[in-house]
Design a protein around this motif. Sequence first.
Motif, PDB file in Angstrom:
ATOM      1  N   ILE A   7       1.049  -1.112   0.066  1.00 42.39           N
ATOM      2  CA  ILE A   7       0.048  -0.102   0.045  1.00 42.39           C
ATOM      3  C   ILE A   7       0.923   1.265   0.220  1.00 42.39           C
ATOM      4  N   GLU A  11      -2.523   5.944  -0.799  1.00 40.32           N
ATOM      5  CA  GLU A  11      -3.556   4.906  -0.384  1.00 40.32           C
ATOM      6  C   GLU A  11      -3.861   4.799   1.192  1.00 40.32           C
ATOM      7  N   LEU A  12      -2.910   4.826   2.107  1.00 38.45           N
ATOM      8  CA  LEU A  12      -3.107   4.671   3.355  1.00 38.45           C
ATOM      9  C   LEU A  12      -3.743   5.753   3.896  1.00 38.45           C
ATOM     10  N   GLN A  14      -5.862   7.656   2.232  1.00 40.06           N
ATOM     11  CA  GLN A  14      -7.109   7.577   1.728  1.00 40.06           C
ATOM     12  C   GLN A  14      -7.839   6.583   2.599  1.00 40.06           C
ATOM     13  N   TRP A  15      -7.329   5.374   2.857  1.00 37.82           N
ATOM     14  CA  TRP A  15      -8.116   4.807   3.838  1.00 37.82           C
ATOM     15  C   TRP A  15      -8.531   5.391   5.220  1.00 37.82           C
ATOM     16  N   ARG A  16      -7.744   6.173   5.679  1.00 34.23           N
ATOM     17  CA  ARG A  16      -8.017   6.870   6.699  1.00 34.23           C
ATOM     18  C   ARG A  16      -9.160   7.744   6.414  1.00 34.23           C
ATOM     19  N   GLU A  18     -11.339   7.844   4.521  1.00 29.79           N
ATOM     20  CA  GLU A  18     -12.850   7.030   4.299  1.00 29.79           C
ATOM     21  C   GLU A  18     -13.204   6.424   5.577  1.00 29.79           C
ATOM     22  N   ARG A  20     -12.027   3.641   7.024  1.00 27.10           N
ATOM     23  CA  ARG A  20     -11.825   2.391   6.700  1.00 27.10           C
ATOM     24  C   ARG A  20     -11.060   1.658   8.131  1.00 27.10           C
ATOM     25  N   LYS A  21     -11.636   0.408   8.354  1.00 27.45           N
ATOM     26  CA  LYS A  21     -10.977  -0.195   9.730  1.00 27.45           C
ATOM     27  C   LYS A  21      -9.705  -0.789   9.386  1.00 27.45           C
ATOM     28  N   PHE A  22      -8.597  -0.637  10.063  1.00 27.84           N
ATOM     29  CA  PHE A  22      -7.402  -1.290  10.121  1.00 27.84           C
ATOM     30  C   PHE A  22      -6.452  -1.015  10.981  1.00 27.84           C
TER      31      PHE A  22
END
Length: 109
Positions: A7, A11-12, A14-16, A18, A20-22
Amino acid sequence: MYGFSEITPDELEQWRSEGRKFRLIDVRSPGETGRGVIPGAELIPLVSLPMRKDEFASNDTALVIYCQSGARSAQACAFLAQQGVDCASSLRGGIVGWARSGKPVVNPD
């Protein structure tokens, strides 16, 4: 050969954004993490990963693993893939790539 994904810092981020759970895991040594970490990271040195592998095997939450440059995080992801954990991604370029892309680095908690 066990595969895993990479990633990018963007992208990371963007995950944050959005929501997104990670789980974000820093596998560097305590001496390295003392110089700064990515906000929200859990500190699990690479040498400790085999002893904690079971906590990842029983969890479907995506894992993003990083180190200084990406080499140790790739090792960590390959190890977890061998254990049947297929939700781990290595942060391309590690914390160096993260910082070079202008993203924040903070002191560990």
